[in-house]
Design a protein around this motif. Sequence first.
Motif, PDB file in Angstrom:
ATOM      1  N   LEU A  68       0.709  -1.287  -0.052  1.00 39.28           N
ATOM      2  CA  LEU A  68       0.012   0.072   0.006  1.00 39.28           C
ATOM      3  C   LEU A  68       0.760   1.148   0.092  1.00 39.28           C
ATOM      4  N   LEU A  69       1.902   1.214   0.780  1.00 42.09           N
ATOM      5  CA  LEU A  69       2.761   2.504   0.838  1.00 42.09           C
ATOM      6  C   LEU A  69       3.489   2.506  -0.491  1.00 42.09           C
ATOM      7  N   PHE A  70       3.780   1.340  -0.914  1.00 45.45           N
ATOM      8  CA  PHE A  70       4.754   1.566  -2.360  1.00 45.45           C
ATOM      9  C   PHE A  70       3.794   1.831  -3.295  1.00 45.45           C
ATOM     10  N   GLY A  71       2.574   1.700  -3.426  1.00 44.77           N
ATOM     11  CA  GLY A  71       1.701   2.270  -4.398  1.00 44.77           C
ATOM     12  C   GLY A  71       1.512   3.739  -4.214  1.00 44.77           C
ATOM     13  N   ALA A  72       1.210   4.126  -3.156  1.00 42.61           N
ATOM     14  CA  ALA A  72       1.140   5.661  -2.905  1.00 42.61           C
ATOM     15  C   ALA A  72       2.348   6.447  -3.566  1.00 42.61           C
TER      16      ALA A  72
END
Length: 416
Positions: A315-319
């Motif tokens: 999720l953090l990578f995607g943001a």
Amino acid sequence: MNAAIRQYLVITGNYWAFTLTDGALRMLVVLHFHQLGYSPLAIALLFVFYEFFGVVTNLVGGYLGARLGLNRTMNIGLLLQVLALGMLAVPATMLTVPWVMAAQALSGIAKDLNKMSAKSGIKLLVPGSEQGKLYRWVAILTGSKNTLKGIGFFLGGALLVATGFQGAVIAMATALMLVWLASLVLLSQELGRSKAKPKFTDVFSSSRAINVLSFARLFLFGARDIWFVVALPVYLHTGFGWDFWQVGGFMALWVIGYGAIQTLAPTLTRRTAQGLPQRRVAVIWAMLLAGLPAAIALGLGHGGQDQIVLVGGLLLFGAVFAINSSLHSYLIVSLARADGVSLDVGFYYMSNAMGRLLGTVLSGWMYQAYGLEACLWVSSAMLVVATVAVARLPKNLARETGESYPGRAKPTCKSR
């Protein structure tokens, strides 16, 4: 509603419809052939022609866009996707690896014709003096496209369960055919067509800034796809025991959120004069992204919290990846020459396709040979290369936007 906005809405609608089927088809192929017992590497190889022909298409497509008009290249892309879906609607006994690879090749050509046409078209609809509007429009187009791609992932998983593989591709082909017929009527006949006939050699950019940005794009998307395309969905299914609904639903929600963050990029990155991102901003976001896959790899295998580590890290990578992608998408459209815009955009997305091709092959091979953690470490290494490349961009990017900038050869063609 003025003509520019109407054309923007038609382009966006076409891009949305195409992306919905593209995302659904990707998930259908991955899950269906995994269900049939194909290895991760074999599944990755099904997409090799999809990515390879994306490389070729962006070069040739940029040239065709300048010669024929972006409306025609976009409509050709829609029709080719209908044909690709039709190829996959054959009886299951005919779905051999060569046949599926051929259908994926056609889909790859279609996808990159559609993307190149959409991104190039926006450049022609926004005056060069309104860079803030251009940044917002590109962010909205890119972000909404990825949101629809995420919905497509969910749609692909749902259709596979509800109608089976054959029923799913028939339904999507029918819907996209209706979109293609509407586009033939609504999309301008002169969008992006050059007055002078460009040479094919004009597809190779003479701009240092575009070449550097293209190099960074190659490693940016290679770093994403090396673990996202094959390794991640297979790992979620085999490592965590998730069923197809869960895998498709989670990846759909991830891409939807990723697209939503992309639309916010102008708000999150405008910290300089005129509200436009400079090189320093691009470098900072690239550095933040580079360490994330390595951090996820370090967190796996400790204390039985792998699901939390992987899902939270993803999720953090995607943001952060969404911000980087949106920044790059704006910069290429802004830096591209107004005369023959599809030539520069096509060259840039050729690099994008090369990165996806590299990442797709490595995703299947490295996961099968070394596991998910190895994919994550290589992803971080590729992102370090992308960060170094971004740092080589001109310091003040605002001065580089427009029809010309230092180091660029004069355009050989003029657009209407």
